[in-house]
Design a protein around this motif. Structure first.
Motif, short mmCIF file in Angstrom:
data_model
loop_
_atom_site.label_atom_id
_atom_site.label_comp_id
_atom_site.label_asym_id
_atom_site.label_seq_id
_atom_site.Cartn_x
_atom_site.Cartn_y
_atom_site.Cartn_z
N SER A 75 0.94 -0.87 -0.22
CA SER A 75 0.18 0.08 -0.02
C SER A 75 0.86 1.35 -0.42
CB SER A 75 -0.78 -0.38 1.15
OG SER A 75 0.09 0.30 2.69
N TYR A 76 0.50 2.60 -0.42
CA TYR A 76 1.14 3.79 -0.03
C TYR A 76 1.81 3.89 1.07
CZ TYR A 76 2.93 8.03 -1.80
OH TYR A 76 3.23 9.26 -2.58
N SER A 77 0.88 3.59 2.25
CA SER A 77 1.39 4.48 3.57
C SER A 77 2.48 2.96 3.65
CB SER A 77 0.18 4.01 4.39
OG SER A 77 -0.75 2.19 4.23
N TRP A 80 5.58 4.32 3.03
CA TRP A 80 6.47 5.49 3.86
C TRP A 80 8.23 4.15 4.97
CZ3 TRP A 80 7.54 9.88 3.57
CH2 TRP A 80 6.46 10.95 3.73
N ASN A 118 10.01 13.04 1.05
CA ASN A 118 8.67 12.29 1.38
C ASN A 118 8.85 11.75 0.26
OD1 ASN A 118 8.95 14.07 -1.10
ND2 ASN A 118 7.25 15.28 -0.86
N ARG A 119 7.91 10.95 -0.39
CA ARG A 119 8.04 9.17 -1.79
C ARG A 119 7.84 10.37 -2.72
NH1 ARG A 119 2.77 7.21 0.72
NH2 ARG A 119 2.55 10.04 1.18
N THR A 132 -1.11 7.22 -7.29
CA THR A 132 -0.37 6.50 -6.06
C THR A 132 -1.05 4.76 -5.86
OG1 THR A 132 -1.70 7.87 -4.16
CG2 THR A 132 0.38 8.37 -4.76
N THR A 138 3.14 2.06 -6.23
CA THR A 138 3.35 1.63 -4.71
C THR A 138 4.77 1.27 -4.91
OG1 THR A 138 2.19 0.09 -4.57
CG2 THR A 138 1.83 2.32 -3.54
#
Length: 271
Positions: A75-77, A80, A118-119, A132, A138
């Motif tokens: 997932s995009y989260s 991190w 950041n990404r 995203t 991702t």
């Protein structure tokens, strides 16, 4: 779909330890132009690429697509925390190395404010409009930590030589329609773009991503400039940091690899 034969954990741990022992923070100096891309020492089961053996051109590209499409998606989260591992500063485990800037910054400073990292989507997510969402948006093989303001300066520009410096550039340059990363990661950028072009072929609901020789691609599913990316690939072969990153993504996250880090000679075979 081709089954991946993954390396034994003990073998991976030993190989990873060997790589880490020789790691140094990425330097802002260029690899001499005389350097040529060669096959890297394998820290994975070479049988991973069995289906690509003896192939060239479109047949090789197709075989590699099948191999690397067998992956675990994040997932995009989740990206991190993954980046805090894949891009960890080998000299400071509390920090990550920022791709274009070369700056070592605290892992805790991830976010969207000035001074944060950041990404960064190396294949700009607007090039194909994949955003995203889980998939190309991702994929860790082209997502890297970068300073928020530098990320904004790069925006969705294609890659090319030339431009002017800017704050926290680390040697990177930009102009109105292109971005040139610092010398130490030019090859990294090229191999990430070419990975995306092989992984996403329009067969799984995502756009068919392809490199071209343009710097005005906009929202089209293309990224340039191919001629310059090939030059960067030759001049900046895979580093220990890049090889280790490939291993971590393979072993701990997506379980697929960037073939152009493992076999740099395949770039010329396909393009």
């Amino acid at each position: 779909m081709l089954a991946i034969r993954r390396p034994h954990r003990k073998a991976v741990a030993l190989a990873t330890a060997a790589v880490l022992a020789g790691l140094a923070a990425p330097a802002a100096t260029a690899t001499p132009a005389a350097a040529t891309a060669t096959t890297t020492a394998a820290s994975y089961d070479p049988a991973y690429y069995d289906a690509a053996a003896g192939k060239t051109g479109t047949a090789l590209k197709s075989a590699l697509h099948t191999i690397i499409s067998d992956q675990t998606k994040l997932s995009y989260s989740a990206v991190w925390n993954a980046l805090k591992v894949t891009d960890q500063d080998p000299n400071n485990s509390n920090n990550v190395i920022l791709l274009y800037s070369g700056i070592s910054r605290s892992k805790s400073l991830n976010g969207g404010d000035v001074g944060d990292w950041n990404r960064e989507h190396v294949w700009a997510k607007s090039h194909g409009d994949f955003g995203t969402s889980t998939g190309p948006g991702t994929d860790l093989h082209h997502l890297r930590p970068e300073d928020v303001q530098v990320n904004s300066i790069r925006s969705n520009k294609d890659f090319d030589n030339g431009g002017s410096s800017f704050s926290n550039s680390g040697g990177s340059l930009t102009d109105s329609n292109s971005f040139e990363p610092r010398d130490a990661v030019k090859g990294d950028v090229a191999r990430m773009i070419l990975y995306m072009a092989v992984r996403y072929e329009g067969t799984d609901g995502w756009p068919d991503l392809e490199p071209n020789d343009s710097v005005t691609n906009g929202t089209n599913p293309y990224h340039g400039r191919l001629s310059v990316l090939k030059q960067w690939h030759q001049e900046d072969p895979p580093s220990a940091f890049e090889q280790h990153r490939n291993d971590v993504i393979y072993d701990s996250y997506q379980h697929n690899r960037n073939p152009f880090i493992d076999h740099p000679e395949w770039v010329e075979s396909i393009w």
